[in-house]
Design a protein around this motif. Structure first.
Motif, PDB file in Angstrom:
ATOM      1  N   GLU A  84       0.847  -1.189   0.000  1.00 45.38           N
ATOM      2  CA  GLU A  84       0.000   0.000   0.000  1.00 45.38           C
ATOM      3  C   GLU A  84       0.887   1.245   0.000  1.00 45.38           C
ATOM      4  OE1 GLU A  84      -3.829   0.446   2.435  1.00 45.38           O
ATOM      5  OE2 GLU A  84      -2.383   1.691   3.545  1.00 45.38           O
ATOM      6  N   SER A  85       0.768   2.069  -1.027  1.00 46.97           N
ATOM      7  CA  SER A  85       1.567   3.287  -1.164  1.00 46.97           C
ATOM      8  C   SER A  85       0.657   4.506  -1.126  1.00 46.97           C
ATOM      9  CB  SER A  85       2.342   3.278  -2.488  1.00 46.97           C
ATOM     10  OG  SER A  85       3.159   2.125  -2.600  1.00 46.97           O
ATOM     11  N   VAL A  86       1.146   5.577  -0.524  1.00 45.01           N
ATOM     12  CA  VAL A  86       0.369   6.808  -0.394  1.00 45.01           C
ATOM     13  C   VAL A  86       1.076   7.930  -1.147  1.00 45.01           C
ATOM     14  CG1 VAL A  86      -0.628   8.491   1.187  1.00 45.01           C
ATOM     15  CG2 VAL A  86      -0.487   6.082   1.862  1.00 45.01           C
ATOM     16  N   LEU A  87       0.352   8.573  -2.062  1.00 47.64           N
ATOM     17  CA  LEU A  87       0.841   9.769  -2.752  1.00 47.64           C
ATOM     18  C   LEU A  87       0.000  10.962  -2.298  1.00 47.64           C
ATOM     19  CD1 LEU A  87       1.232   8.464  -6.420  1.00 47.64           C
ATOM     20  CD2 LEU A  87       2.795   8.209  -4.489  1.00 47.64           C
ATOM     21  N   ARG A  88       0.598  12.121  -2.331  1.00 52.24           N
ATOM     22  CA  ARG A  88      -0.136  13.359  -2.042  1.00 52.24           C
ATOM     23  C   ARG A  88      -0.007  14.313  -3.224  1.00 52.24           C
ATOM     24  NH1 ARG A  88      -2.087  14.094   3.052  1.00 52.24           N
ATOM     25  NH2 ARG A  88      -1.283  12.717   4.704  1.00 52.24           N
ATOM     26  N   ALA A  89      -1.091  15.010  -3.519  1.00 55.03           N
ATOM     27  CA  ALA A  89      -1.086  15.960  -4.635  1.00 55.03           C
ATOM     28  C   ALA A  89      -2.242  16.920  -4.463  1.00 55.03           C
ATOM     29  CB  ALA A  89      -1.190  15.229  -5.970  1.00 55.03           C
ATOM     30  N   GLY A  90      -2.195  18.000  -5.226  1.00 52.99           N
ATOM     31  CA  GLY A  90      -3.295  18.957  -5.209  1.00 52.99           C
ATOM     32  C   GLY A  90      -3.275  19.855  -3.991  1.00 52.99           C
ATOM     33  N   GLU A  91      -4.295  20.703  -3.883  1.00 51.39           N
ATOM     34  CA  GLU A  91      -4.378  21.640  -2.772  1.00 51.39           C
ATOM     35  C   GLU A  91      -4.545  20.885  -1.457  1.00 51.39           C
ATOM     36  OE1 GLU A  91      -7.275  24.655  -3.188  1.00 51.39           O
ATOM     37  OE2 GLU A  91      -6.682  25.218  -5.234  1.00 51.39           O
TER      38      GLU A  91
ATOM     39  N   LYS B 151      -4.657  12.785  -0.365  1.00 50.61           N
ATOM     40  CA  LYS B 151      -4.067  11.472  -0.573  1.00 50.61           C
ATOM     41  C   LYS B 151      -4.640  10.734  -1.785  1.00 50.61           C
ATOM     42  CE  LYS B 151      -3.181  10.342   4.317  1.00 50.61           C
ATOM     43  NZ  LYS B 151      -3.520   9.372   5.392  1.00 50.61           N
ATOM     44  N   LEU B 152      -3.770   9.976  -2.417  1.00 54.19           N
ATOM     45  CA  LEU B 152      -4.154   8.895  -3.312  1.00 54.19           C
ATOM     46  C   LEU B 152      -3.494   7.638  -2.763  1.00 54.19           C
ATOM     47  CD1 LEU B 152      -5.323   7.614  -5.909  1.00 54.19           C
ATOM     48  CD2 LEU B 152      -3.169   8.235  -7.050  1.00 54.19           C
ATOM     49  N   ILE B 153      -4.291   6.637  -2.400  1.00 58.23           N
ATOM     50  CA  ILE B 153      -3.765   5.387  -1.848  1.00 58.23           C
ATOM     51  C   ILE B 153      -3.801   4.326  -2.934  1.00 58.23           C
ATOM     52  CG2 ILE B 153      -4.043   3.619  -0.082  1.00 58.23           C
ATOM     53  CD1 ILE B 153      -5.455   5.717   1.647  1.00 58.23           C
ATOM     54  N   ILE B 154      -2.620   3.734  -3.202  1.00 59.21           N
ATOM     55  CA  ILE B 154      -2.484   2.697  -4.224  1.00 59.21           C
ATOM     56  C   ILE B 154      -2.227   1.372  -3.531  1.00 59.21           C
ATOM     57  CG2 ILE B 154      -1.253   1.978  -6.304  1.00 59.21           C
ATOM     58  CD1 ILE B 154      -0.183   4.867  -6.496  1.00 59.21           C
ATOM     59  N   SER B 155      -3.089   0.411  -3.752  1.00 59.46           N
ATOM     60  CA  SER B 155      -2.885  -0.943  -3.236  1.00 59.46           C
ATOM     61  C   SER B 155      -2.482  -1.836  -4.395  1.00 59.46           C
ATOM     62  CB  SER B 155      -4.166  -1.463  -2.573  1.00 59.46           C
ATOM     63  OG  SER B 155      -4.506  -0.688  -1.436  1.00 59.46           O
ATOM     64  N   ASP B 156      -1.214  -2.234  -4.399  1.00 58.13           N
ATOM     65  CA  ASP B 156      -0.670  -3.076  -5.461  1.00 58.13           C
ATOM     66  C   ASP B 156      -0.497  -4.499  -4.950  1.00 58.13           C
ATOM     67  OD1 ASP B 156      -0.386  -1.179  -7.528  1.00 58.13           O
ATOM     68  OD2 ASP B 156       1.491  -0.442  -6.668  1.00 58.13           O
ATOM     69  N   PHE B 157      -0.899  -5.471  -5.758  1.00 57.31           N
ATOM     70  CA  PHE B 157      -0.679  -6.864  -5.390  1.00 57.31           C
ATOM     71  C   PHE B 157      -0.709  -7.736  -6.641  1.00 57.31           C
ATOM     72  CE2 PHE B 157      -5.231  -6.350  -5.468  1.00 57.31           C
ATOM     73  CZ  PHE B 157      -5.774  -7.575  -5.836  1.00 57.31           C
TER      74      PHE B 157
ATOM     75  N   LEU C  81      -6.978   1.765  -6.539  1.00 57.93           N
ATOM     76  CA  LEU C  81      -6.624   3.144  -6.206  1.00 57.93           C
ATOM     77  C   LEU C  81      -7.827   3.856  -5.604  1.00 57.93           C
ATOM     78  CD1 LEU C  81      -5.467   2.428  -9.389  1.00 57.93           C
ATOM     79  CD2 LEU C  81      -3.936   4.249  -8.635  1.00 57.93           C
ATOM     80  N   SER C  82      -7.573   4.576  -4.519  1.00 54.98           N
ATOM     81  CA  SER C  82      -8.636   5.323  -3.855  1.00 54.98           C
ATOM     82  C   SER C  82      -9.043   6.526  -4.698  1.00 54.98           C
ATOM     83  CB  SER C  82      -8.155   5.791  -2.481  1.00 54.98           C
ATOM     84  OG  SER C  82      -7.132   6.779  -2.615  1.00 54.98           O
ATOM     85  N   ALA C  83     -10.129   7.192  -4.290  1.00 54.50           N
ATOM     86  CA  ALA C  83     -10.550   8.418  -4.979  1.00 54.50           C
ATOM     87  C   ALA C  83      -9.425   9.443  -4.907  1.00 54.50           C
ATOM     88  CB  ALA C  83     -11.813   8.964  -4.337  1.00 54.50           C
ATOM     89  N   ALA C  84      -9.077   9.992  -6.057  1.00 58.39           N
ATOM     90  CA  ALA C  84      -7.932  10.897  -6.144  1.00 58.39           C
ATOM     91  C   ALA C  84      -8.356  12.347  -5.995  1.00 58.39           C
ATOM     92  CB  ALA C  84      -7.217  10.699  -7.478  1.00 58.39           C
ATOM     93  N   PRO C  85      -7.448  13.201  -5.511  1.00 60.35           N
ATOM     94  CA  PRO C  85      -7.780  14.623  -5.367  1.00 60.35           C
ATOM     95  C   PRO C  85      -7.901  15.353  -6.704  1.00 60.35           C
ATOM     96  CG  PRO C  85      -5.468  14.236  -4.844  1.00 60.35           C
ATOM     97  CD  PRO C  85      -6.100  12.893  -5.010  1.00 60.35           C
ATOM     98  N   GLN C  86      -7.379  14.748  -7.750  1.00 53.79           N
ATOM     99  CA  GLN C  86      -7.445  15.358  -9.082  1.00 53.79           C
ATOM    100  C   GLN C  86      -7.355  14.251 -10.124  1.00 53.79           C
ATOM    101  OE1 GLN C  86      -3.792  17.544  -8.117  1.00 53.79           O
ATOM    102  NE2 GLN C  86      -2.871  16.730  -9.987  1.00 53.79           N
ATOM    103  N   ALA C  87      -7.658  14.580 -11.348  1.00 55.65           N
ATOM    104  CA  ALA C  87      -7.599  13.584 -12.418  1.00 55.65           C
ATOM    105  C   ALA C  87      -6.161  13.113 -12.634  1.00 55.65           C
ATOM    106  CB  ALA C  87      -8.155  14.188 -13.704  1.00 55.65           C
ATOM    107  N   TYR C  88      -6.031  11.859 -13.030  1.00 54.72           N
ATOM    108  CA  TYR C  88      -4.708  11.305 -13.321  1.00 54.72           C
ATOM    109  C   TYR C  88      -4.854  10.226 -14.387  1.00 54.72           C
ATOM    110  CZ  TYR C  88      -6.064   7.307 -10.408  1.00 54.72           C
ATOM    111  OH  TYR C  88      -6.710   6.216  -9.890  1.00 54.72           O
TER     112      TYR C  88
END
Length: 581
Positions: free
Chosen positions: A80-87, A91-97, A112-119
């Motif tokens: 499980e990886s956490v990225l941060r972006a946007g105002e 968080k965007l949480i990525i669960s890879d397996f 992938l969780s709901a993202a703060p912005q489009a990707y």
């Protein structure tokens, strides 16, 4: 040759995914930079790790993203990886397996969780180590890749030039699956079931060995690495999931480690058996070794093999740029067919541990054959523990022959056979005493030459000599003087300038294991120095250079992780005995 257009991924930034059949490596920003579909040593589909321009990857294109932490879920292979972006840095949480289980698809899943912005999810495949141009074909909302892989996703996948792109709007959760087989319209419920089943399968597996004691989290991470790199069908543990990551940055010492070494058996079986569990995992690895130990070219077994017990291919150079420009990039391994005496000694040590733990003599026919070979051939020159390119009288193989024959003779039911093995062990011991000491009285790497190798730190651990014998005191003094910096230790090579490569982390941990026998506090200092090169997930490389603070070599390496478990188990026992005294 195509030159990289962006830097190679940092080795310490890599996380490991596995379904215990194949493996993938992913960066902290969610880019899959290495993936070999189907089995650990299969041709890569994604290999940006070895060629930043042409190798291929699967990236999360989230503008402005920064890494904000990651972890494994439990002791298995879900990352499980956490990225941060946007105002506000949402968080965007990525669960890879990689789905782990008999009835689950083979491939890489991303939730992938709901993202703060489009990707965008951008997959650029490069089949067969980028030796073939990828073919892409739209199949409804999915894309067929190279005729044998498929990308399915919660949002439509479309082809853009040589890439497959999935666009995810802001505030929407997503999933994507890179599958090795055509699937029947997977959806959220399907992917959720795969994830939950896979987690339960990992949970069931990890109950077999659960260490409790000092350095518990480091040992836990090492046991996880060993399991992630063990084939689920044959129970064979590969040395590493990668090929050609350099031992010397920019140099030519780049090897393929995606195979199963007999040498590793002793340490891996010991780690999996002594780490507080039922011993079934170590027992299964010994079973694999013995099931595939077929006599070959006058040897009782090849020194290493593929995960299905076959012969590794000959070395073949690939037209890839190499990690940080380090060439050659190659597959296969030229050490196949070498005589390596220590490999057979290590298998006997593994068998001795299993026999004592379970009161059995399982696989005795194979063990007997290896013991007979060592008894007859311990005097032969071989290629040594470091698989040098020329035969010499490497001392470690003679030492291992002496201790292994002594140990395994105790389990023979034939008195004449046991006596013959013990006589050979005594002869080997005498030979070492007469021919394997340098001008200072230290154990040499090659008989008749100067130069001490870090392997000698294991001689008391194996039971060859006392840790405070004059020879060991001289040996450790030589290692401290000639092969140590910042509590890290280099190996000694006969044919190469060893100082060009990094400190050898398994060897460093062997020195720590030696000091457990004399001074546990000093062992902790050395152990801490090695662990400084573990990444945030506890994964360790083959080597580390204290001069540049860079990891080197193939990563993660099971030899290192098995050595770490050996140290902490011995340390726990030593400190427990001290506290009870």
């Amino acid at each position: 040759m195509t030159h990289p257009t962006r830097p190679s991924p940092d080795l310490q930034d890599l996380g490991l995914l596995s379904n215990r059949r194949s493996a993938a490596l992913v960066t902290s920003l969610g880019e899959v930079v290495w993936y070999c579909p189907g089995r650990f040593d299969a041709p890569s589909l994604l290999a940006r790790l070895l060629d930043a321009a042409r190798g291929g990857s699967w990236a999360v294109d989230l503008p402005g993203a920064v890494h904000a932490g990651r972890r494994y879920l439990g002791d298995g292979g879900h990352l499980e990886s956490v990225l941060r972006a946007g105002e506000g840095g949402k968080k965007l949480i990525i669960s890879d397996f990689m789905p782990f289980g008999d009835d689950l698809p083979c491939g890489v899943c991303r939730v992938l969780s709901a993202a703060p912005q489009a990707y965008r999810l951008v997959l650029k495949a490069a089949p067969d180590y980028a030796r073939r141009t990828v073919t892409l074909e739209q199949e409804g909302a999915a894309v067929q890749i190279d005729g044998q892989h498929w990308l399915y996703a919660s949002h439509p996948a479309r082809i853009e030039a040589d890439a497959v792109v999935v666009e995810v709007p802001a505030d929407e959760a997503a999933w994507a699956v890179l599958s090795d087989e055509r699937l029947d319209h997977p959806d959220w419920a399907t992917v959720t079931r795969w994830r939950e089943t896979s987690l339960l399968n990992w949970q069931a597996l990890t109950t077999h060995a659960t260490y409790h004691g000092p350095y518990q989290e480091a040992a836990r991470a090492s046991l996880r690495a060993l399991r992630l790199l063990t084939d689920h069908v044959g129970h064979a543990t590969i040395a590493a999931p990668t090929t050609s990551l350099p031992e010397v940055l920019g140099g030519e010492k780049n090897w393929d480690y995606r195979y199963v070494w007999l040498r590793d058996a002793g340490m891996v079986v010991s780690a999996l058996t002594r780490a507080g569990g039922d011993g079934s995992e170590g027992r299964a690895f010994l079973e694999f070794i013995c099931a595939h130990a077929t006599p070959q070219n006058g040897l009782p077994a090849p020194p290493f093999m593929t995960v299905d017990g076959g012969e590794p291919p000959e070395e073949t150079e690939l037209d890839l740029a190499g990690y940080a420009g380090s060439r050659p990039v190659q597959i296969g391994n030229g050490a196949r067919g070498q005589l390596q005496l220590d490999a057979y000694g290590n298998v006997l040590l593994a068998a001795k541990l299993i026999y004592e733990r379970f009161g059995t003599r399982e696989h005795w026919g194979v063990i007997e054959r290896m013991a007979e070979f060592l008894a007859e051939h311990w005097r032969d020159d071989d290629y040594g523990i470091w698989e040098e390119r020329r035969k010499r009288p490497y001392v470690a193989g003679k030492v291992l022959a002496a201790v292994a024959l002594d140990y395994i003779a105790e389990h023979s039911e034939d008195p004449a056979q046991a006596a013959r093995w013990k006589a050979a062990a005594a002869d080997a011991r005498t030979w070492v005493e007469q021919h394997a000491l340098d001008s200072e009285g230290a154990y040499t790497y090659v008989a008749g030459e100067e130069g001490v190798d870090v392997t000698a730190a294991l001689y008391p651990v194996w039971g060859f000599c006392a840790p405070d014998s004059p020879e060991m005191l001289a040996t450790m003094a030589a290692l401290e003087r000639d092969s140590c910096q910042d509590h890290l230790y280099w190996r000694h090579l006969a044919d190469d300038d060893t100082q060009r490569e990094g400190a050898f982390l398994a060897g460093t941990l062997w020195v720590a294991q030696y000091w457990v026998m004399r001074d546990p506090a000093r062992a902790r200092v050395i152990l801490d120095a090695a662990l400084a090169y573990a990444n945030d997930l506890g994964l360790l490389p083959e080597m580390a250079d204290p001069r540049t603070r860079l990891p080197l070599g193939n990563v993660p390496q099971t030899f290192v992780h098995a050595a770490l478990v050996g140290v902490v188990v011995d340390l726990a026992e030593a400190e427990r005995a001290r506290d009870m005294a």
